[in-house]
Write a protein that holds these residues in place. Structure first.
Motif, PDB file in Angstrom:
ATOM      1  N   SER A 242      29.446   1.749 -34.351  1.00 36.04           N
ATOM      2  CA  SER A 242      29.652   0.265 -33.929  1.00 36.04           C
ATOM      3  C   SER A 242      31.219  -0.074 -34.123  1.00 36.04           C
ATOM      4  O   SER A 242      31.682  -1.120 -33.509  1.00 36.04           O
ATOM      5  CB  SER A 242      28.932  -0.715 -35.015  1.00 36.04           C
ATOM      6  OG  SER A 242      29.586  -0.525 -36.440  1.00 36.04           O
ATOM      7  N   LYS A 243      32.155   0.777 -34.483  1.00 39.75           N
ATOM      8  CA  LYS A 243      33.594   0.551 -34.618  1.00 39.75           C
ATOM      9  C   LYS A 243      34.129   0.705 -33.111  1.00 39.75           C
ATOM     10  O   LYS A 243      33.990   1.934 -32.559  1.00 39.75           O
ATOM     11  CB  LYS A 243      34.059   1.692 -35.515  1.00 39.75           C
ATOM     12  CG  LYS A 243      35.594   1.471 -35.835  1.00 39.75           C
ATOM     13  CD  LYS A 243      35.975   0.440 -36.724  1.00 39.75           C
ATOM     14  CE  LYS A 243      37.477   0.374 -37.292  1.00 39.75           C
ATOM     15  NZ  LYS A 243      37.797  -0.565 -38.071  1.00 39.75           N
ATOM     16  N   ASP A 244      35.136  -0.062 -32.786  1.00 40.77           N
ATOM     17  CA  ASP A 244      35.943   0.260 -31.571  1.00 40.77           C
ATOM     18  C   ASP A 244      36.987   1.161 -31.635  1.00 40.77           C
ATOM     19  O   ASP A 244      37.533   1.362 -32.614  1.00 40.77           O
ATOM     20  CB  ASP A 244      36.600  -1.055 -31.098  1.00 40.77           C
ATOM     21  CG  ASP A 244      37.135  -0.997 -29.914  1.00 40.77           C
ATOM     22  OD1 ASP A 244      38.518  -0.568 -29.660  1.00 40.77           O
ATOM     23  OD2 ASP A 244      36.621  -1.330 -28.744  1.00 40.77           O
TER      24      ASP A 244
ATOM     25  N   LYS B  26      31.940   4.562 -37.770  1.00 39.56           N
ATOM     26  CA  LYS B  26      30.447   4.373 -37.388  1.00 39.56           C
ATOM     27  C   LYS B  26      30.646   3.966 -35.854  1.00 39.56           C
ATOM     28  O   LYS B  26      31.465   3.665 -35.293  1.00 39.56           O
ATOM     29  CB  LYS B  26      30.121   3.182 -38.321  1.00 39.56           C
ATOM     30  CG  LYS B  26      29.647   3.610 -39.787  1.00 39.56           C
ATOM     31  CD  LYS B  26      29.380   2.356 -40.601  1.00 39.56           C
ATOM     32  CE  LYS B  26      29.474   2.784 -42.104  1.00 39.56           C
ATOM     33  NZ  LYS B  26      29.079   1.670 -42.776  1.00 39.56           N
TER      34      LYS B  26
ATOM     35  N   SER C  54      19.742  -0.212 -33.535  1.00 42.49           N
ATOM     36  CA  SER C  54      21.107  -0.024 -33.562  1.00 42.49           C
ATOM     37  C   SER C  54      21.734   1.211 -33.926  1.00 42.49           C
ATOM     38  O   SER C  54      20.602   2.183 -34.366  1.00 42.49           O
ATOM     39  CB  SER C  54      21.633  -1.186 -34.658  1.00 42.49           C
ATOM     40  OG  SER C  54      21.262  -1.088 -35.694  1.00 42.49           O
TER      41      SER C  54
END
Length: 558
Positions: free
Chosen positions: A98-100, A96, A452
């Motif tokens: 949002s994952k670093d 996803k 988002s």
């Protein structure tokens, strides 16, 4: 004293403020990157494992499945796909947004390390790489020849072509597809092996034990020490042919007795064909900050140099260029921009009926649109499908504030007031309304960019581009527009016959609208019912519409 009053009293100040915005946009436009989509980093990790000689079902069972099971426990995975082919396994893990990305790659490495002991001993260690959205070739070159083999062409590309490609501005790396590397190949003869009683395991064991390159230590005394160097690795086909597989009292079975040994390609698979012929392809991957259009232009300028280092009989062509669709998209947007500006000019002139008024209004378009690019550059955005869409939509929005300001000032001029006094009076009355209009539009579009997920990332540049353009147009409307109205507008008197006829039609339409509005206000229940019916119909029909993440485009390849 309001900003509009200051602009009318100090016209040079108003011109300089707007000129600075315009010039900042020109500078930003020169530095903006050009992309198909906005820049985003979708964390993607690829795991490649090579197991020489293994069939796809064996690869799936012994390598792909264990690694998939280990990686599946990582949180934040969006999609995981795998390919089990002859000799290798490839697993692609998309996380996803949002994952670093760095954390994702480390977690994948840790998970794969936990199952290394379960993988076959002959399999090579899995290669884990992190991919970015820009790590896809922009242009593909194809090298082919009837005289030279893919093995020889690969060698030419590595030694002669790659150094030239490294000098092209914007090139990050050149990836070879269908390459052939020199290797020593052993072709086994099953009949002879059966006759001598030799198995494949016997040959593998002989290769492991007799083709080694080990450190030999050192010898010495108290006076000196000498490092012993031994050259035990086999390097020629003749040396491999002499490998002993089995011995008896009066015989020795060597590798050449059961196999053919030769120097050839490390892979015999044909992975690239151009017009039905074997070829070797080179994919050009651009640097993340490079403009693909500039890269394509620079590369095409180097084609003659590339052809010059190739021997006669080897041809090179650009077989795929992703920038062509990008250029086509930009050209279509340019055409749309021109069409939109022409329509705006026609509408504004028809309703205002004055070339002077038209000029005042149109000055808002270049300042607002070009000035927007300066802010896009500061925000590290790019010119892409979404920002260009916002620019096209902004053309109609940016003239609204200027038209409102101009129309209010022009009303007082037509009543006989001095243009400068009319500008003061009209701008004071309407300045706050323009500010409210501008902030309202900005408040509508800006939240889109705060969404988002991947959708928010894609539409962020669209939303903020539109917001910035609207805010600049509001600033132009309360600085440059009243100043220009005070110096350029005047009571023109009689309009051309065409415009007078148009005004009569508009007056007639206004009267009919007033009658319809009066009727609607007397039939409130009926009108509410019509509104509800139309709304319900819209919602029901919306469910039958097709949906897509982004519009489908023909980019010229299959």
């Amino acid at each position: 004293m309001t900003l509009s009053d200051t602009s009318i009293r100090r016209p040079v100040l108003a011109i300089v403020i707007n000129l600075i915005i315009f010039m900042a946009g020109v500078v930003g436009l020169e530095g903006l990157a050009v992309r198909q989509l906005p820049k985003f980093d979708l964390p993607t990790v690829t795991i490649k494992t090579i197991y020489p000689g293994a069939a796809p079902d064996l690869i799936e069972r012994l390598i792909t499945t264990p690694i998939e099971q280990a990686v599946a426990s990582i949180d934040g995975i969006d999609v995981m796909s795998s390919t089990s082919a002859e000799n290798f396994s490839k697993i692609q893990v998309k996380f996803k947004i949002s994952k670093d990305a760095n954390v994702a790659a480390e977690q994948v490495r840790a998970s794969v390390s936990s199952v290394l002991g379960d993988l076959p001993d002959d399999a090579k260690a899995p290669k884990i790489t992190r991919q970015t959205a820009d790590a896809q070739p922009v242009i593909y070159l194809a090298f082919k020849s009837e005289k030279y083999s893919p093995l020889e062409i690969t060698d030419m590309i590595s030694r002669r072509v790659k150094p030239i490609l490294a000098t092209v501005d914007g090139v990050a790396t050149a990836q070879i597809f269908g390459e052939r590397r020199y290797a020593l190949r052993i072709w086994l003869d099953e009949g002879k092996m059966n006759g001598y009683g030799i198995t494949i395991s016997d040959i593998v064991q002989a290769l492991r034990t007799q083709n080694v390159d080990l450190p030999s230590g050192s010898i010495g005394n108290s006076a000196r020490t000498i490092t012993v160097l031994t050259d035990t690795a086999l390097k020629t086909p003749e040396a491999f042919k002499a490998i002993t597989l089995s011995t008896g009292k009066d015989y020795v079975i060597r590798l050449e007795d059961v196999a053919r040994v030769e120097v050839g390609a490390d892979s015999v698979d044909t992975s690239v064909r151009v017009n039905g012929n074997d070829a070797v392809s080179v994919g050009i991957i651009r640097q993340s900050s490079a403009n693909p259009l500039d890269l394509a232009t620079s590369l095409k300028g180097k084609m003659e140099a590339i052809k010059g280092v190739l021997p006669q009989g080897v041809s090179v062509d650009i077989v795929f260029d992703s920038t062509l669709s990008l250029v086509a998209s930009i050209e279509e947007v340019k055409e749309t921009l021109v069409e939109a500006i022409i329509i705006v000019i026609a509408v504004v002139y028809l309703f205002l009926g004055s070339w002077r008024a038209l000029f005042v209004t149109l000055m808002t378009i270049p300042i607002s649109l070009v000035g927007t690019f300066g802010f896009l550059y500061m925000l590290d955005y790019s010119i892409n499908t979404f920002t260009l869409l916002a620019i096209v939509l902004a053309i109609g929005l940016v003239v609204d504030d200027a038209i409102v300001m101009l129309e209010n000032i022009n009303r007082y001029i037509e009543e006989g007031m001095n243009p400068i006094k009319a500008a003061f009076k009209g701008s004071r009355e309407i300045a706050f309304a323009i500010l409210v209009m501008t902030m309202t539009l900005a408040a509508v579009y800006a939240p889109i960019g705060l969404a988002s997920g991947l959708l928010g990332v894609l539409f962020r540049e669209f939303a903020f581009t539109l917001t910035i353009a609207v805010i600049i147009s509001g600033l132009v409307a309360i600085t440059l527009s009243p100043m220009m109205c005070s110096r350029l507008l005047k009571a023109d008197g009689r309009k051309p016959k065409l415009l007078e006829a148009f005004d009569r039609r508009i007056d007639h339409l206004t009267k009919r609208y007033s009658q319809l509005l009066s009727w609607g206000l007397t039939k409130k229940k009926y009108m509410v019912g019509v509104i509800l019916l139309v709304s319900l119909a819209g919602f029901s029909l919306a469910g039958h519409l097709k949906s897509a993440f982004i519009p489908t485009e023909d980019q010229g390849y299959l």
